[in-house]
Design an enzyme around this catalytic site. Sequence first.
Site, PDB file in Angstrom:
ATOM      1  CE1 TYR A 182      -3.158  -2.924   0.311  1.00  0.00           C
ATOM      2  CE2 TYR A 182      -3.759  -2.171   2.503  1.00  0.00           C
ATOM      3  CZ  TYR A 182      -3.925  -3.050   1.454  1.00  0.00           C
ATOM      4  OH  TYR A 182      -4.870  -4.047   1.552  1.00  0.00           O
ATOM      5  CE  LYS A 210      -4.111  -6.996   4.242  1.00  0.00           C
ATOM      6  NZ  LYS A 210      -4.156  -5.550   4.133  1.00  0.00           N
ATOM      7  CG  HIS A 226      -1.484  -8.677   0.162  1.00  0.00           C
ATOM      8  ND1 HIS A 226      -1.023  -7.399   0.279  1.00  0.00           N
ATOM      9  CD2 HIS A 226      -2.808  -8.553  -0.146  1.00  0.00           C
ATOM     10  CE1 HIS A 226      -2.015  -6.551   0.055  1.00  0.00           C
ATOM     11  NE2 HIS A 226      -3.096  -7.225  -0.210  1.00  0.00           N
TER      12      HIS A 226
END
Length: 243
Positions: A48, A73, A106
């Site tokens: 992210y 993750k 993930h």
Amino acid sequence: MQTVKLSSGYEMPILGLGTWQLTGKKCKEAVKKAIELGYRHIDTAWIYENQEEIGDAIKESKIKREKLFVTSKVWTDNLKYNEVLEQCDETLSQLKLNYLDLYLIHWPNRDVPLEETFRALKRLVNDKKVRSIGISNFNIGRVKEAKEKSEIPVSVNQVKYHPYLNQESLLEECRKNKIALTAYSPLARGKIANDKTLKDIAEKHNKTVSQISLRWLLQKNIIVIPKASSEKHLRENMTSSPP
Ligand code: NAP
């Protein structure tokens, strides 16, 4: 905030803040505001590219570390033993934390044996860098495989789950294996906002469409991580869970 007891023995708050696509100053402000409003669970991921900002927000909030539940993750291209260890160190350094509450794979990756990734996650738990481990985007077959291949409890499976994507059979399989389920995109990324049926239900209960959707998940004992950036949305989502 209510919690779910994980198979690792730790408690996980049933509602958290999703942070995908929250970056830069907007991310830092949203996380700070969320903590101020009472959020105690934050969901992020290495991919992210917002972990520095989340770390800054946590630090500036001056909240005690043990009061927060932080999930990250490991990215799907980095599931080999040493890669998992290295990415976890980078994540901890970006978040300015010395442990993660939950560390998830993930997405599955066929090119790396699952046992190898789980061996690395076990090492992180032994080294006290991670408290609980889990998986994300694992279907029924992969949940069974994960259960077989991990030597330590797999606590959580994080998957897409919302009113337009009911995943009852996956939920059932997770329950059978004592794996808690976290719903990502619980608001269908905002697509439910104009749903006529949900609007009718919301009106009847004097709630909003988002609150109805989150409550539908929470009542199945599913953990929810809606992403919100405005104070209005943060407050609204927070009040969909029982105190
Ligand atoms: P989501 O939470 O379903 O929806 C977010 C959207 O809903 C944003 O546009 C947000 O707007 C809006 N919203 C939030 N609260 C609202 C409210 N009360 N009323 C109206 N609109 C509202 O979507 P998501 O971000 O895809 O999923 C949530 C989190 O799950 C992510 O942030 C991430 O942490 C995680 N996730 C994980 C995976 C995975 O592979 N494991 C994949 C996707 C997502 P504003 O921002 O303007 O408030």
